[in-house]
Write an enzyme that holds these catalytic residues in place. Structure first.
Site, PDB file in Angstrom:
ATOM      1  N   ASN A   1      12.403  50.276  49.920  1.00 48.05           N
ATOM      2  CA  ASN A   1      12.922  49.263  50.842  1.00 48.05           C
ATOM      3  C   ASN A   1      14.223  48.585  50.427  1.00 48.05           C
ATOM      4  OD1 ASN A   1      11.503  47.921  48.837  1.00 48.05           O
ATOM      5  ND2 ASN A   1      10.739  46.336  50.199  1.00 48.05           N
TER       6      ASN A   1
ATOM      7  N   GLU B   1       6.075  45.159  39.671  1.00 47.64           N
ATOM      8  CA  GLU B   1       6.298  44.279  40.835  1.00 47.64           C
ATOM      9  C   GLU B   1       5.634  44.969  41.996  1.00 47.64           C
ATOM     10  OE1 GLU B   1      10.591  44.433  41.217  1.00 47.64           O
ATOM     11  OE2 GLU B   1      10.653  42.361  40.585  1.00 47.64           O
TER      12      GLU B   1
ATOM     13  N   CYS C   1       8.606  42.976  50.288  1.00 42.45           N
ATOM     14  CA  CYS C   1       7.429  42.520  49.542  1.00 42.45           C
ATOM     15  C   CYS C   1       7.186  41.049  49.790  1.00 42.45           C
ATOM     16  CB  CYS C   1       7.588  42.799  48.057  1.00 42.45           C
ATOM     17  SG  CYS C   1       9.056  42.066  47.340  1.00 42.45           S
TER      18      CYS C   1
END
Ligand code: NAP
Length: 472
Positions: free
Chosen positions: A152, A248, A282
């Site tokens: 992304n 992450e 996210c």
């Protein structure tokens, strides 16, 4: 677009005559291809990284900075070309892609400035019968860093791993996401052009499910820095043979809207937080927990704004664009269908053309629905009405995800009290959740991650302390 790019291993741009097609989310047709590497090439990349570490770590900081600055200059010169690749490959609006590149160039500048200020700490050893000792504790590079990034933010989430690693004297093996590989190999081409020494930065491509195990179990690795889904993050945890990890992972960031919130400002922030890049962030706001007394007003205002969103092609800079692939669109649709089957109320949206989903707002979502808990990574926003602050906090904390949260209120006392109770990496007061500014520490707890990113924190994670004790 039909681009063919080579991998970067030991200073050479190579391929192995086996190819991985990259399917554009715009029309679900190929937009290029990259090498589908095998064990041989992957192992060569790690050997090269290990070998070059011996000399790279001895270069001066200013030599490393000079190369990074050259690379960053090349990135700026190729901004438009790269933004177009990102639009085709990951469906990011051209303007947003350009902003991502500019942000990443600033990231490199900031990293360079931070690196110049990493100095050893000194301390006297003055304690129990101990005198005349001076300790000097320096930060030294860990060695070979394996960086794996998601689709992304193919530039920002690559650079945020690579730049701090290189500037501190580590070498890198970087694997971009499949959708993100053309971008990753374009970055590799610029590393090659900037004349980084052979082996210092290697960029390898191939499907994660095919080469993932080969990558994460390589014995040369000193640290794995991974950004992606909880599912893959957990697989890495299990299989990496105890390697040091920075992870992450996903999020289900809640926006808590209290009864006294400034609704106009709240709506603006929620809209930007939930729907930009079709919610494929996210830190996108992925659920709204609203006080019942303002829920009707909030939902009406959100509806108006959702219906104004532009839907279409990233080449035209639409806000809501086709999501990364059909499978992901099916997953999002499944969450919407499940919520509707359990009596959620459709406020607007829920139409679909292939992987282009209309922005969808659902009200009266309850904790019995999957949409209350799962991460959609698509343009859908559930609203959960809450009877009390305690209920809001409970629903926020009952999630396995714990990246960020937002609180919207005009009462700062409430904001601080609730922020204290929220179990997340970061709490934002009166703004959407977001990763930036990049200089801030960025972290998720529970299933959302392990370790901390951010410029200073990443410099710390790719280095370790080494002590030198002078006795006099
Ligand atoms: P993903 O499917 O987990 O993929 C992430 C990376 O892992 C890709 O490079 C992928 O390669 C690779 N991979 C896949 N299987 C692997 C394996 N078995 N071993 C090693 N690597 C493997 O995630 P995504 O769909 O690209 O990104 C979306 C997810 O990332 C969301 O959950 C989002 O919340 C999360 N994310 C988190 C943050 C954060 O900072 N917390 C930031 C951005 C995104 P292939 O593409 O080749 O499969």
């Amino acid at each position: 677009m039909n681009l063919e790019l080579n991998a970067l291993i030991n200073g050479e741009m190579i391929n192995n005559n086996e190819w991985l097609e990259i399917i554009s989310p715009i029309d679900l047709k190929p937009c290029g291809r990259v090498p589908a590497l095998k064990a041989n090439e992957i192992n060569q990349a790690f050997s090269a990284a290990r070998q070059s570490f011996a000399t790279w770590k001895k270069t001066t900081l200013f030599e490393r900075i000079k190369l990074l600055k050259h690379w960053s200059q090349l990135l700026l010169e190729h901004k438009n070309e790269l933004a177009k690749i990102m639009a085709y490959e990951v469906g990011k609006g051209i303007k947003d892609a350009e902003v991502e590149i500019e942000r990443s160039i600033e990231y490199i500048d900031y990293t360079i400035e931070e690196a110049k200020r990493v100095h050893p700490e000194t301390m006297t050893g003055d304690g129990w019968n101990i005198k005349n000792k001076l300790g000097i504790f320096s930060r030294i590079p860990k060695g070979v860093i394996l960086a794996i990034s998601p689709f992304n933010y193919p530039v920002n989430l690559s650079i945020s791993k690579i730049a701090p690693s290189l500037v501190m004297g580590n070498t890198v093996v970087f694997k971009p996401a499949t959708n993100g590989s053309l971008t990753g190999l374009f970055l590799a081409k610029l590393f090659h052009e900037a004349k980084f020494p052979a082996g210092v930065i290697n960029v390898v491509t191939g499907r994660g499910r095919d080469i993932g195990d080969l990558l994460i179990t390589n014995p040369e690795i000193d640290l794995i820095s991974f950004t992606g889904s909880v599912n893959v993050g957990n697989q890495i945890k299990q299989k990496c043979n105890g390697k040091e990890l920075v992870l992450e992972l996903g999020g289900k960031d809640p926006a808590l809207v209290l009864g006294d919130a400034n609704l106009a400002k709240t709506v603006k922030e929620i809209m930007a937080g939930a729907f930009s890049y079709s919610g494929q962030r996210c830190t996108a706001i992925k659920r709204v927990l609203v006080a019942e007394e303002v829920a009707d007003d909030l939902v009406a205002m959100l509806k108006t704004e959702v219906e104004k969103l532009t839907v279409g092609s990233p080449l035209d800079n639409a806000t809501v664009i086709p999501i990364i692939d059909d499978k992901s669109a099916d997953f999002v649709q499944g969450l919407i269908d499940d919520a509707l089957a359990h009596q959620a109320k459709l406020v607007t949206g829920n139409t679909r053309q292939g992987n282009l989903l209309a922005p969808t707002l659902l009200d009266h979502v309850t904790t019995a629905m999957k949409l209350a808990w799962e991460e959609p990574f698509g343009p859908v926003l559930p609203v959960i009405r809450c009877k009390s602050l305690a209920e809001m906090v409970k629903i926020a904390n009952d999630s396995n995800f714990a990246l960020q949260a937002s609180i919207f209120t005009n009462n700062l006392d409430h904001a601080f009290l609730i922020a204290e109770q929220l179990e997340t990496g970061t709490v934002n007061i009166n703004s959407k959740s977001q990763r930036g500014p990049d200089s801030f520490p960025f972290l998720g707890i529970k299933d959302s991650g392990q370790g901390v990113q951010g410029i200073r924190e990443t410099i710390n994670s790719v280095t370790r302390l080494k002590g030198l004790v002078i006795n006099y």
